[in-house]
Structure formats: structure tokens, C-alpha cells
Design a protein around this motif. Structure first.
Motif, PDB file in Angstrom:
ATOM      1  N   ASP A 117       7.369  -3.505   8.368  1.00 50.43           N
ATOM      2  CA  ASP A 117       6.648  -2.257   8.105  1.00 50.43           C
ATOM      3  C   ASP A 117       5.428  -2.096   9.004  1.00 50.43           C
ATOM      4  O   ASP A 117       4.952  -0.974   9.217  1.00 50.43           O
ATOM      5  N   THR A 130       0.696   0.681   9.464  1.00 52.11           N
ATOM      6  CA  THR A 130       2.055   0.473   8.969  1.00 52.11           C
ATOM      7  C   THR A 130       2.898   1.720   9.183  1.00 52.11           C
ATOM      8  O   THR A 130       2.377   2.838   9.324  1.00 52.11           O
ATOM      9  N   ARG A 131       4.188   1.515   9.199  1.00 49.49           N
ATOM     10  CA  ARG A 131       5.115   2.645   9.334  1.00 49.49           C
ATOM     11  C   ARG A 131       5.108   3.511   8.081  1.00 49.49           C
ATOM     12  O   ARG A 131       5.518   4.676   8.112  1.00 49.49           O
ATOM     13  N   SER A 132       4.677   2.932   6.962  1.00 51.69           N
ATOM     14  CA  SER A 132       4.566   3.697   5.729  1.00 51.69           C
ATOM     15  C   SER A 132       3.223   4.417   5.630  1.00 51.69           C
ATOM     16  O   SER A 132       2.824   4.863   4.557  1.00 51.69           O
ATOM     17  N   GLU A 163       3.897  -1.236  -1.471  1.00 53.14           N
ATOM     18  CA  GLU A 163       5.128  -0.959  -2.212  1.00 53.14           C
ATOM     19  C   GLU A 163       4.923   0.052  -3.333  1.00 53.14           C
ATOM     20  O   GLU A 163       5.869   0.749  -3.717  1.00 53.14           O
ATOM     21  N   PRO A 220       0.109   6.446   0.661  1.00 53.36           N
ATOM     22  CA  PRO A 220      -0.593   6.038   1.882  1.00 53.36           C
ATOM     23  C   PRO A 220      -2.099   6.207   1.775  1.00 53.36           C
ATOM     24  O   PRO A 220      -2.600   7.143   1.154  1.00 53.36           O
TER      25      PRO A 220
END
Length: 260
Positions: A175, A195-197, A220, A224
């Protein structure tokens, strides 16, 4: 008149000890001949070298470092010496050499794991291993790892970062999209992670391994936002940063009412 027949003289017996010594000498000579013949035969030579477990190293590089070729003695040098030869290769984390009679030498290599990528000054993409070593990326095969930006190759903090990344769960490491140095007077090893999230994380290399469980839980289960993981841990979603304050809203409505 009966005549006595004289007793026959017995031949003197060869002492048993002398026979035993003679037999031992003959057996020893026979064994020596067999050993000499064996070590001159193909059975005592290396016939096949098999290399497994390589990723960034080629089979030829491992064989060259091994220091033996088919036709060399199967028994010398020993496995530990051969393992030391291969272990000297920078990408190698562990290696085991197994000899299987007759003539087969198996070299089982474990390379350091991939933890990141970086783009060199020449524009080429390189894969960064957990020991900090950067190796050329294979054509058409890039690992799903974060990109290191702004790091000097000889920076000790960079190597420490790679070691810390190796302890991350695969899903969290995947991630991560980018990691850059962000030092301060209080925290020389401070870093910033993206992070990609869509999380932005500020922490230090020395605290990263300790903070991994907290980071995993937020990524999790939360929306964001910005995460600060230093002496204390804080989290602020981006939505809270962008939301207008109640005072601001009241002033806006008041302004609208005045202009009407």
C-alpha cells in the motif's frame, strides 16, 4: 620282537602373529590401491552443479562465485567453504550447499527480499533489497513496492529504512507508494510516507517497526487522513481539515443576509 616306530618330526609352525601382520599389510595395500583408483575415477569428481532460488543473480554468477566446476574434486573444498564463497555475493542472504553422491552439488540460494524501488540518476528503475542494495529491475517485471525518493545511496538511514520495511506485512508494504526523508532538529531520521489508499504518514525510521500495528489499524479501518507517529500518535482525516468551522459558516450566512 616288536620294534618302535620313531615319531615323525613336525614342521615348525609359523607364528600366528606373523600371519596376522602379513594379512593386515596386504589388506592395507589393497585399500590404498582402491582409494587411489577411486580418486582417479569419475566417481570422485563433480559432474553436475545445480543452482536454485536465485532472482536477481544469474546461475552463472553463482557458479563463478562457488569456485568449482565439473571435473573438480567432489570432496574438497567442503560445503561450508563453498557456502562462504556464495554468501560473499551482495544479494545473497543465506545459502546452503548440499553434495549428493555421486557428483551432484546443489546450491540453494536465498536472496534478500525486495522492499522498495528507486529511480537512478540515469533514469533506470532499480529494485531495492532489504539490505539496502539496489539492483537492476527485470524488464517488464516491477515489484509492487514503494518508491524511495530523495535518498543518497550511501545514507546509513536508507539502509536502516530498508531493514525496517522488511518487517512490514506484505499488504501494508504494497500500500505504500512513496517514502522520502523529512529530517528535523529533534528527529534526524524522520520520514514521510504516502500510501495508495491516500494516507500521509510522518514518523521516524527508528520508530517505524514499533508503529506498524497502529498504522495498519488506521489504514484498514479509517478514512484517508494525516497520521503522526512520533512520541504520541495522532490521526486527522482530510475531511476534518476541509470542513468549514461553525464560526466561519455563521459569518458566511451573516454576510449573505446583509447583502440581500
Amino acid at each position: 620282537m616288536n620294534e618302535r616306530i620313531p615319531a615323525l618330526k613336525r614342521e615348525p609352525e609359523v607364528p600366528r602373529r606373523r600371519i596376522s601382520k602379513l594379512l593386515a599389510v596386504l589388506i592395507a595395500l589393497f585399500a590404498i590401491v582402491l582409494v587411489v583408483l577411486f580418486f582417479r575415477s569419475p566417481l570422485s569428481k563433480v559432474a553436475d552443479i545445480r543452482v536454485t532460488g536465485t532472482n536477481h543473480l544469474s546461475e552463472s554468477e553463482v557458479k563463478k562465485a562457488l569456485g568449482i566446476v565439473p571435473g573438480d574434486s567432489f570432496f574438497s573444498p567442503g560445503s561450508s567453504k563453498l557456502e562462504g564463497n556464495v554468501k560473499a555475493l551482495p544479494p545473497v542472504k543465506n545459502v546452503r550447499v548440499v553434495k549428493k553422491f555421486p557428483g551432484t552439488v546443489e546450491v540453494r540460494v536465498q536472496e534478500y527480499g525486495e522492499v522498495a524501488m528507486e529511480i537512478g540518476t540515469d533514469g533506470a528503475v532499480r529494485v531495492v533489497l532489504e539490505n539496502g542494495l539496489a539492483v537492476p529491475a527485470k524488464s517488464g517485471s516491477l515489484p509492487d513496492k514503494p518508491i524511495l525518493t530523495g535518498w543518497r545511496p550511501d545514507d546509513a538511514a536508507r539502509k536502516a529504512l530498508c531493514q525496517a520495511l522488511a518487517s512490514m506485512p506484505d499488504d501494508l508494504l504494497t500500500d505504500l507508494s512513496e517514502i522520502k526523508p523529512d529530517p528535523s532538529a529533534s528527529y534526524p531520521d524522520r520520514i514521510k510516507l504516502f500510501t495508495r489508499s491516500r494516507f500521509e504518514v510522518i514518523t521516524t525510521i527508528s520508530k517505524l517497526q514499533e508503529k506498524i500495528p497502529y498504522l495498519s489499524e488506521i489504514v484498514e479501518n479509517r478514512e484517508p487522513g494525516r497520521i503522526l507517529m512520533l512520541e504520541a500518535d495522532t490521526y486527522l482525516p482530510f475531511s476534518a481539515e476541509n470542513a468549514p468551522s461553525e464560526t466561519g459558516e455563521a459569518d458566511k450566512h451573516k454576510e449573505n443576509g446583509t447583502t440581500q
